[in-house]
Design a protein around this motif. Structure first.
Motif, PDB file in Angstrom:
ATOM      1  N   GLN A   1       0.861  -1.136   0.115  1.00 37.58           N
ATOM      2  CA  GLN A   1       0.086   0.014  -0.116  1.00 37.58           C
ATOM      3  C   GLN A   1       0.768   1.095   0.049  1.00 37.58           C
ATOM      4  O   GLN A   1       0.580   2.393  -0.508  1.00 37.58           O
ATOM      5  N   THR A   2       1.864   1.202   0.893  1.00 37.14           N
ATOM      6  CA  THR A   2       2.929   2.453   0.856  1.00 37.14           C
ATOM      7  C   THR A   2       3.835   2.209  -0.329  1.00 37.14           C
ATOM      8  O   THR A   2       4.649   3.453  -0.518  1.00 37.14           O
ATOM      9  N   GLY A   3       3.918   1.381  -1.233  1.00 40.15           N
ATOM     10  CA  GLY A   3       4.756   1.475  -2.474  1.00 40.15           C
ATOM     11  C   GLY A   3       6.164   1.070  -2.129  1.00 40.15           C
ATOM     12  O   GLY A   3       6.967   1.219  -3.164  1.00 40.15           O
ATOM     13  N   ARG A   4       6.354   0.396  -1.123  1.00 37.15           N
ATOM     14  CA  ARG A   4       7.745  -0.108  -0.753  1.00 37.15           C
ATOM     15  C   ARG A   4       7.957  -1.569  -1.012  1.00 37.15           C
ATOM     16  O   ARG A   4       9.428  -1.797  -0.941  1.00 37.15           O
ATOM     17  N   ALA A   5       7.231  -2.200  -1.673  1.00 38.21           N
ATOM     18  CA  ALA A   5       7.453  -3.539  -2.187  1.00 38.21           C
ATOM     19  C   ALA A   5       7.513  -3.663  -3.482  1.00 38.21           C
ATOM     20  O   ALA A   5       6.875  -2.880  -4.445  1.00 38.21           O
ATOM     21  N   ALA A   6       8.582  -4.009  -4.063  1.00 36.33           N
ATOM     22  CA  ALA A   6       8.813  -4.163  -5.383  1.00 36.33           C
ATOM     23  C   ALA A   6       8.618  -5.868  -6.158  1.00 36.33           C
ATOM     24  O   ALA A   6       8.536  -5.990  -7.210  1.00 36.33           O
ATOM     25  N   LEU A   7       8.799  -6.435  -4.888  1.00 32.03           N
ATOM     26  CA  LEU A   7       8.298  -8.177  -5.234  1.00 32.03           C
ATOM     27  C   LEU A   7       7.921  -8.882  -4.130  1.00 32.03           C
ATOM     28  O   LEU A   7       8.129  -8.412  -3.160  1.00 32.03           O
ATOM     29  N   LEU A   8       7.063  -9.954  -4.608  1.00 33.16           N
ATOM     30  CA  LEU A   8       6.457 -10.706  -3.610  1.00 33.16           C
ATOM     31  C   LEU A   8       6.724 -12.072  -3.801  1.00 33.16           C
ATOM     32  O   LEU A   8       7.002 -12.648  -4.853  1.00 33.16           O
ATOM     33  N   VAL A   9       7.419 -12.691  -2.602  1.00 31.34           N
ATOM     34  CA  VAL A   9       7.792 -14.169  -2.734  1.00 31.34           C
ATOM     35  C   VAL A   9       6.628 -14.796  -1.877  1.00 31.34           C
ATOM     36  O   VAL A   9       6.643 -14.660  -0.546  1.00 31.34           O
ATOM     37  N   GLU A  10       6.052 -15.664  -2.477  1.00 29.31           N
ATOM     38  CA  GLU A  10       4.748 -16.383  -1.951  1.00 29.31           C
ATOM     39  C   GLU A  10       5.351 -17.760  -1.776  1.00 29.31           C
ATOM     40  O   GLU A  10       5.636 -18.263  -2.687  1.00 29.31           O
ATOM     41  N   ALA A  11       4.462 -18.466  -0.929  1.00 29.35           N
ATOM     42  CA  ALA A  11       4.972 -19.902  -0.815  1.00 29.35           C
ATOM     43  C   ALA A  11       3.875 -20.789  -1.941  1.00 29.35           C
ATOM     44  O   ALA A  11       2.918 -20.236  -2.092  1.00 29.35           O
ATOM     45  N   SER A  12       4.753 -21.423  -2.355  1.00 32.73           N
ATOM     46  CA  SER A  12       4.039 -22.271  -3.643  1.00 32.73           C
ATOM     47  C   SER A  12       2.952 -23.272  -3.211  1.00 32.73           C
ATOM     48  O   SER A  12       1.883 -23.319  -3.858  1.00 32.73           O
ATOM     49  N   ASP A  13       2.930 -23.750  -1.665  1.00 37.24           N
ATOM     50  CA  ASP A  13       1.573 -24.400  -1.361  1.00 37.24           C
ATOM     51  C   ASP A  13       0.842 -23.382  -0.207  1.00 37.24           C
ATOM     52  O   ASP A  13       0.089 -24.008   0.701  1.00 37.24           O
ATOM     53  N   GLY A  14       0.935 -22.210  -0.461  1.00 41.63           N
ATOM     54  CA  GLY A  14       0.057 -21.331   0.095  1.00 41.63           C
ATOM     55  C   GLY A  14      -1.158 -21.246  -0.391  1.00 41.63           C
ATOM     56  O   GLY A  14      -1.504 -21.872  -1.310  1.00 41.63           O
ATOM     57  N   SER A  15      -2.351 -20.494   0.176  1.00 43.81           N
ATOM     58  CA  SER A  15      -3.649 -20.423  -0.398  1.00 43.81           C
ATOM     59  C   SER A  15      -3.574 -19.294  -1.472  1.00 43.81           C
ATOM     60  O   SER A  15      -3.316 -18.133  -1.386  1.00 43.81           O
ATOM     61  N   ALA A  16      -4.401 -19.890  -2.657  1.00 48.97           N
ATOM     62  CA  ALA A  16      -4.448 -19.174  -3.597  1.00 48.97           C
ATOM     63  C   ALA A  16      -5.384 -17.989  -3.553  1.00 48.97           C
ATOM     64  O   ALA A  16      -4.978 -16.787  -3.962  1.00 48.97           O
ATOM     65  N   PRO A  17      -6.563 -18.081  -2.862  1.00 38.56           N
ATOM     66  CA  PRO A  17      -7.207 -16.807  -2.530  1.00 38.56           C
ATOM     67  C   PRO A  17      -6.897 -15.963  -1.900  1.00 38.56           C
ATOM     68  O   PRO A  17      -6.819 -14.522  -2.071  1.00 38.56           O
ATOM     69  N   GLU A  18      -6.100 -16.311  -0.653  1.00 38.86           N
ATOM     70  CA  GLU A  18      -5.481 -15.086   0.018  1.00 38.86           C
ATOM     71  C   GLU A  18      -4.268 -14.674  -0.534  1.00 38.86           C
ATOM     72  O   GLU A  18      -4.058 -13.510  -0.429  1.00 38.86           O
ATOM     73  N   ARG A  19      -3.769 -15.174  -1.423  1.00 37.02           N
ATOM     74  CA  ARG A  19      -2.530 -14.545  -2.155  1.00 37.02           C
ATOM     75  C   ARG A  19      -3.225 -13.606  -3.225  1.00 37.02           C
ATOM     76  O   ARG A  19      -2.628 -12.345  -3.294  1.00 37.02           O
TER      77      ARG A  19
END
Length: 299
Positions: free
Chosen positions: A134-152
């Protein structure tokens, strides 16, 4: 003495430094002959006893052989002798070469995420990652491959930030001293760019989709083209157009009967008189559907 790059002269090619011929943004794959950026490829070198070793960092000494970072291309290079041709001699790949490359790329991603954490350029958790987005500080998200797709999907929203999902939750958690981690945000910088590039190479090595050969390219493509041409022409007529194969059925039969009559002259007796000297035997159909009778034409 130092050179223009601030390094001692005569030290080019030492351990940890790329070869002078390897400077540049693109390299040619030894298997597909494609010219690609180095970030999308994997470098190989020959170790002692000509052992083929993957150089994931691209800094090992020796002349490099570059390959597209795809699992199917690696299998093609091993089965068709692409490394032997590039090295101009026998090579000995290490056991389970593809598995070693995959594990090495996973380790490099974990190390890069760990460096970002120690440098204060990474946060973990849903709330922290959302604040950075929201503040524009993130340039990349590293998401767990076995995480929840709707939450992602709820986290990413419409921010348009690249998402990397090649590590499991336990692998991400080990970087932050947790049992598991699902959401990690990375700040802009070289570390984020490096993680994105390594994730692209890892995804390519994990892919099992083969890259089909282009028809007509290379010796195999030309052979396939010839075989396909033979199969396609197997049922074709000898000539583009033949009179006895076109038109009404009666015309074709009549032409065939004339051809047979010319090719075989009738004998004497019940079938009719023998042809006179200097004449030509033939047949002529009678009117009213009567059977044909032999005729002789004077030359």
């Amino acid at each position: 003495m130092t050179g223009a790059a601030g390094q001692p002269e005569g030290m080019t090619g030492m351990a940890g430094q790329p070869d002078p011929e390897e400077k540049g943004p693109r390299r040619r794959c030894v298997a597909t002959r494609e010219s690609l950026p180095k970030e999308a490829m994997i470098r190989f070198v020959l170790g002692p006893d000509r052992v083929l070793v993957p150089d994931l960092s691209g800094r090992m000494p020796g002349r490099g052989m570059w390959l597209s970072a795809r699992g199917d291309v690696l299998e093609r290079a091993l089965t068709r002798g692409a490394f032997m041709k590039a090295a101009r001699g026998p090579v000995h790949p290490i056991p389970d070469l593809r598995a070693a490359i995959v594990e090495g790329l996973r380790r490099r991603i974990r190390d890069a995420v760990g460096l970002a954490r120690r440098a204060g350029q990474a946060v973990v958790g849903f709330q922290q990652a959302r604040e950075w987005l929201q503040t524009g500080r993130a340039a990349l998200l590293v998401e767990a491959s076995d995480g929840s797709a709707p939450e992602r999907a709820r986290l990413v929203g419409h921010h348009g930030v690249p998402v990397v999902s090649v590590l499991a939750a336990t692998e991400l958690g080990s970087v932050f001293g947790r049992d598991h981690a699902v959401h990690v945000a990375i700040a802009p910088g070289r570390l984020a760019e490096g993680i994105l590039a390594e994730a692209g190479r890892l995804s390519g090595m994990l892919s099992s989709a083969p890259a089909p050969d282009v028809p007509g390219s290379g010796r195999g493509g030309r052979k396939q083209g010839r075989d396909a041409g033979r199969k396609a022409g197997a049922g074709a007529p000898d000539a583009p157009h033949r009179a006895d194969q076109a038109g009404p059925r009666g015309a074709g039969q009549e032409g065939a009967s004339r051809k047979g009559a010319r090719g075989k002259a009738p004998q004497g007796g019940a079938e009719g008189p023998a042809p006179r000297k200097g004449g030509r035997q033939g047949t002529r159909p009678r009117r009213g559907g009567e059977p044909a009778v032999p005729v002789t034409q004077e030359r």
